[in-house]
Write a protein that holds these residues in place. Structure first.
Motif, mmCIF file in Angstrom:
data_model
loop_
_atom_site.group_PDB
_atom_site.id
_atom_site.type_symbol
_atom_site.label_atom_id
_atom_site.label_comp_id
_atom_site.label_asym_id
_atom_site.label_seq_id
_atom_site.Cartn_x
_atom_site.Cartn_y
_atom_site.Cartn_z
ATOM 1 N N GLU A 35 0.833 -1.205 0.000
ATOM 2 C CA GLU A 35 0.000 0.000 0.000
ATOM 3 C C GLU A 35 0.871 1.260 0.000
ATOM 4 O OE1 GLU A 35 -2.618 2.292 3.328
ATOM 5 O OE2 GLU A 35 -2.910 0.122 3.202
ATOM 6 N N GLN A 39 1.524 4.431 -2.705
ATOM 7 C CA GLN A 39 1.361 5.837 -2.345
ATOM 8 C C GLN A 39 2.608 6.661 -2.633
ATOM 9 O OE1 GLN A 39 0.017 6.401 1.680
ATOM 10 N NE2 GLN A 39 0.250 8.625 1.606
ATOM 11 N N TYR A 40 3.788 6.045 -2.409
ATOM 12 C CA TYR A 40 5.039 6.810 -2.473
ATOM 13 C C TYR A 40 5.917 6.455 -3.675
ATOM 14 C CZ TYR A 40 3.795 8.637 2.075
ATOM 15 O OH TYR A 40 3.138 9.281 3.097
#
Length: 199
Positions: A35, A39-40
């Motif tokens: 996850e 996101q990054y």
């Protein structure tokens, strides 16, 4: 490279070598790492495999951890790390990743090695595994929701908060603090100041 067949093999092996509680934690870290990678800007499958393997040596004896770690690091690790299983197991996991699964991805191996101690310079993947270990869904300790909320906003701030959480816990318990943790925390603060993330 990090396909479903490899993940399933790792999971099957870990079910045999880890307690049910530890295996559940590992699955949680793998899911959270995937996850956070999304996101990054990380590689989702790489992050998931790193999450699966981060505690592969966690429940081995200290002697076994030392043997594994020496095969990858020789005599380069400090005595403090070599003598404490909670610090050493990530370095031992590097050898498991290389020898059992043919993984020689330096970024992934560094993420395994440093997921507990951190490092003075950390890649995005190293930071992801470091913080995913703290905040996976099964974790339940004072302050975990605060850490989760920070991780949802800023990865560097989350790693800093992770260091602070560990140091505070060790102070409360009147336990020794691995000096590398303080060095690595200071290095992160300086890097964040240079990036103007920390005023």
């Amino acid at each position: 490279m990090y396909n479903e067949a490899l993940k399933e093999k790792i999971k099957k092996d870990l079910q045999q070598s880890l307690s049910k509680h530890r295996y559940t934690h590992v699955l949680g870290v793998a899911a959270k790492a995937r996850e956070l990678a999304g996101q990054y800007g990380g590689d989702l499958d790489q992050a998931e495999v790193a999450g699966l393997l981060h505690d592969a040596a966690k429940q081995k004896t200290l002697a076994d951890m030392q043997t594994l770690a020496r095969r990858s690091f020789g005599d380069t690790l400090p005595d403090t790390i070599m003598s404490i299983g909670s610090l050493l197991h990530g370095y031992a996991a590097v050898t498991i990743a290389k020898e059992m699964y043919g993984i020689h991805d330096e970024d992934l191996l560094a993420a395994l090695a440093h997921h507990t101690t951190g490092a003075e310079q950390m890649s995005t993947l190293e930071k992801i595994i470091f913080i995913a270990d703290y905040i996976e869904v099964n974790r339940d300790f004072d302050g975990v929701e605060h850490l989760r909320s920070i991780a949802a906003q800023d990865l560097d701030q989350a790693v800093l908060a992770g260091y602070d959480s560990t140091i505070s816990h060790l102070l409360d318990q009147k336990k020794t603090i691995y000096t590398g943790t303080v060095i690595n925390r200071n290095a992160l603060i300086l890097a964040m100041q240079a990036d103007r993330k920390l005023k």
